[in-house]
Design an enzyme around this catalytic site. Structure first.
Site, mmCIF file in Angstrom:
data_model
loop_
_atom_site.group_PDB
_atom_site.id
_atom_site.type_symbol
_atom_site.label_atom_id
_atom_site.label_comp_id
_atom_site.label_asym_id
_atom_site.label_seq_id
_atom_site.Cartn_x
_atom_site.Cartn_y
_atom_site.Cartn_z
ATOM 1 N N SER A 144 0.864 -1.190 0.000
ATOM 2 C CA SER A 144 0.000 0.000 0.000
ATOM 3 C C SER A 144 0.892 1.228 0.000
ATOM 4 O O SER A 144 2.085 1.136 0.338
ATOM 5 C CB SER A 144 -0.876 0.003 1.257
ATOM 6 O OG SER A 144 -1.678 1.176 1.308
ATOM 7 N N TYR A 158 -1.986 -1.026 10.536
ATOM 8 C CA TYR A 158 -2.075 -1.334 9.102
ATOM 9 C C TYR A 158 -0.828 -0.825 8.370
ATOM 10 O O TYR A 158 -0.203 -1.555 7.584
ATOM 11 C CB TYR A 158 -3.339 -0.693 8.525
ATOM 12 C CG TYR A 158 -3.489 -0.865 7.029
ATOM 13 C CD1 TYR A 158 -3.923 -2.077 6.493
ATOM 14 C CD2 TYR A 158 -3.188 0.177 6.148
ATOM 15 C CE1 TYR A 158 -4.049 -2.240 5.112
ATOM 16 C CE2 TYR A 158 -3.312 0.023 4.776
ATOM 17 C CZ TYR A 158 -3.749 -1.188 4.261
ATOM 18 O OH TYR A 158 -3.872 -1.345 2.905
HETATM 19 P P1 NAP Z 1 -11.368 -6.395 0.304
HETATM 20 O O1 NAP Z 1 -12.258 -5.941 -0.801
HETATM 21 O O2 NAP Z 1 -11.836 -6.251 1.708
HETATM 22 O O3 NAP Z 1 -10.946 -7.920 0.046
HETATM 23 C C1 NAP Z 1 -10.069 -8.540 0.940
HETATM 24 C C2 NAP Z 1 -9.823 -9.962 0.501
HETATM 25 O O4 NAP Z 1 -8.896 -10.574 1.426
HETATM 26 C C3 NAP Z 1 -11.070 -10.827 0.521
HETATM 27 O O5 NAP Z 1 -10.989 -11.774 -0.521
HETATM 28 C C4 NAP Z 1 -10.982 -11.525 1.872
HETATM 29 O O6 NAP Z 1 -11.722 -12.729 1.885
HETATM 30 C C5 NAP Z 1 -9.466 -11.780 1.951
HETATM 31 N N1 NAP Z 1 -8.993 -12.006 3.312
HETATM 32 C C6 NAP Z 1 -9.074 -11.176 4.389
HETATM 33 N N2 NAP Z 1 -8.558 -11.771 5.477
HETATM 34 C C7 NAP Z 1 -8.122 -12.997 5.074
HETATM 35 C C8 NAP Z 1 -7.500 -14.083 5.747
HETATM 36 N N3 NAP Z 1 -7.214 -14.045 7.061
HETATM 37 N N4 NAP Z 1 -7.197 -15.200 5.034
HETATM 38 C C9 NAP Z 1 -7.480 -15.262 3.701
HETATM 39 N N5 NAP Z 1 -8.068 -14.271 3.023
HETATM 40 C C10 NAP Z 1 -8.395 -13.153 3.699
HETATM 41 O O7 NAP Z 1 -9.957 -5.618 0.259
HETATM 42 P P2 NAP Z 1 -9.234 -4.851 -0.940
HETATM 43 O O8 NAP Z 1 -9.594 -3.425 -0.841
HETATM 44 O O9 NAP Z 1 -9.414 -5.573 -2.212
HETATM 45 O O10 NAP Z 1 -7.713 -4.986 -0.464
HETATM 46 C C11 NAP Z 1 -6.903 -6.065 -0.897
HETATM 47 C C12 NAP Z 1 -5.446 -5.779 -0.545
HETATM 48 O O11 NAP Z 1 -5.060 -4.552 -1.127
HETATM 49 C C13 NAP Z 1 -5.187 -5.660 0.945
HETATM 50 O O12 NAP Z 1 -3.948 -6.243 1.245
HETATM 51 C C14 NAP Z 1 -5.122 -4.167 1.168
HETATM 52 O O13 NAP Z 1 -4.313 -3.836 2.255
HETATM 53 C C15 NAP Z 1 -4.502 -3.715 -0.130
HETATM 54 N N6 NAP Z 1 -4.805 -2.313 -0.472
HETATM 55 C C16 NAP Z 1 -6.072 -1.918 -0.772
HETATM 56 C C17 NAP Z 1 -6.305 -0.600 -1.127
HETATM 57 C C18 NAP Z 1 -7.666 -0.103 -1.535
HETATM 58 O O14 NAP Z 1 -7.793 1.093 -1.775
HETATM 59 N N7 NAP Z 1 -8.670 -0.924 -1.660
HETATM 60 C C19 NAP Z 1 -5.251 0.322 -1.132
HETATM 61 C C20 NAP Z 1 -3.973 -0.125 -0.800
HETATM 62 C C21 NAP Z 1 -3.751 -1.447 -0.484
HETATM 63 P P3 NAP Z 1 -12.399 -13.305 3.266
HETATM 64 O O15 NAP Z 1 -12.920 -12.123 4.030
HETATM 65 O O16 NAP Z 1 -13.448 -14.258 2.786
HETATM 66 O O17 NAP Z 1 -11.290 -14.001 3.969
#
Ligand code: NAP
Length: 258
Positions: A144, A158
């Site tokens: 991130s 985080y």
């Molecule tokens: P999201 O929509 O909440 O999706 C998160 C995914 O991770 C889901 O598939 C969830 O499935 C899985 N997950 C969570 N905890 C888990 C665990 N303990 N074991 C296995 N799977 C797990 O999140 P997102 O926004 O796509 O973010 C994805 C990644 O990108 C993260 O690492 C986040 O830090 C990073 N990121 C996101 C953004 C943004 O703006 N969205 C920006 C920077 C970085 P389950 O809940 O079913 O386990």
């Protein structure tokens, strides 16, 4: 333009939603065979059916909690068995619950570090033998901008987890290089996902206003970068980061945007 990655076997943690689902879709569209990992089996099976629909695309769901090393080992073994080995691992699973430092409990800290940071270790450790066998192994982390470059109140745990992934990556890159495995990290800005939508409309609006390119990122913006890092042509890149944030981390203030 790039050598095809069709037929490669890919594992995407957090591939059932948001950015990970976008990465999985990108690989599936290029003809790769993809295992998506998450905890919620209903959501996972639904996502796999959706991503695999309309052709010979092989997408399957493997249930796993990345904070549990045994669960990671089992998921990596299952993915290899179903998809014929493992060439590319995307460590993307992550959570971002807010907690201010003064009130943060050890349990809240452990949950975020356990999934975001230790989960990255556990999946990569479990995948090393398969990536060595592949001969063209790739690891792609979703870090991130928050932590490595910027800060945000309520996200000290985080931010530490996301900066920690980069520290992990640089030493892992040296150990993995001997087997020709590369490891790189994507650093997204604010990307429209189910997780981000939970932050509320006001958060989304204020973020949009701070992005020089004038829009929040899409999951396709991130998937394109992951695909690039998986190509033959990116085979000489390792231990590096790629910021994909619409320029959000460039201006020193809102006024600087002109
Ligand atoms: P999201 O929509 O909440 O999706 C998160 C995914 O991770 C889901 O598939 C969830 O499935 C899985 N997950 C969570 N905890 C888990 C665990 N303990 N074991 C296995 N799977 C797990 O999140 P997102 O926004 O796509 O973010 C994805 C990644 O990108 C993260 O690492 C986040 O830090 C990073 N990121 C996101 C953004 C943004 O703006 N969205 C920006 C920077 C970085 P389950 O809940 O079913 O386990």
């Amino acid at each position: 333009m790039f050598t095809s990655i069709s037929g490669r076997s890919v594992l995407v943690t957090g591939g059932t939603k948001g950015i990970g689902k976008g990465i999985a879709a990108g690989f599936a569209a290029e003809g790769a065979s993809v295992a998506i990992v998450g905890r919620d089996a209903d959501a996972g099976e639904k996502a796999a059916a959706e991503l695999g629909a309309g052709g010979a695309r092989a997408v399957s769901f493997v249930r796993c909690d990345v904070s549990d090393p045994a669960s990671c080992a089992a998921a990596v073994a299952e993915a290899q068995q179903r998809h014929g080995g493992l060439d590319i691992v995307c460590c993307n699973a992550g959570i971002f619950p807010a907690a201010r430092l003064a009130e943060m409990t050890p349990g809240q800290l452990e949950e975020v570090l356990g999934i975001n940071l230790k989960g990255t270790f556990f999946i990569v450790q479990a995948a090393i033998p398969a990536l060595e066998r592949s001969g063209r192994g790739r690891v792609i982390l979703t870090s991130s901008i928050t932590g490595p470059i910027t800060g945000y109140s309520g996200w000290s745990h985080y931010g530490a987890s996301k900066a920690g992934q980069l520290g992990f990556m640089r030493s892992a890159a040296l150990e993995l290089a001997r087997a020709g495995i590369t490891i790189n990290a994507i650093m997204p800005g604010n990307i429209i996902t189910e997780g981000l939508a939970d932050m509320g409309a006001e958060y989304m609006r204020s973020m949009e206003a701070s992005i020089p390119l004038g829009r929040l990122g899409s999951i396709e913006d991130i998937a394109s970068a992951a695909l690039f890092l998986a190509t033959e042509e990116a085979g000489y890149i390792t231990g590096q980061t790629l910021v994909i944030d619409g320029g959000q981390t460039v201006p020193e203030s809102l006024e600087a945007m002109g």
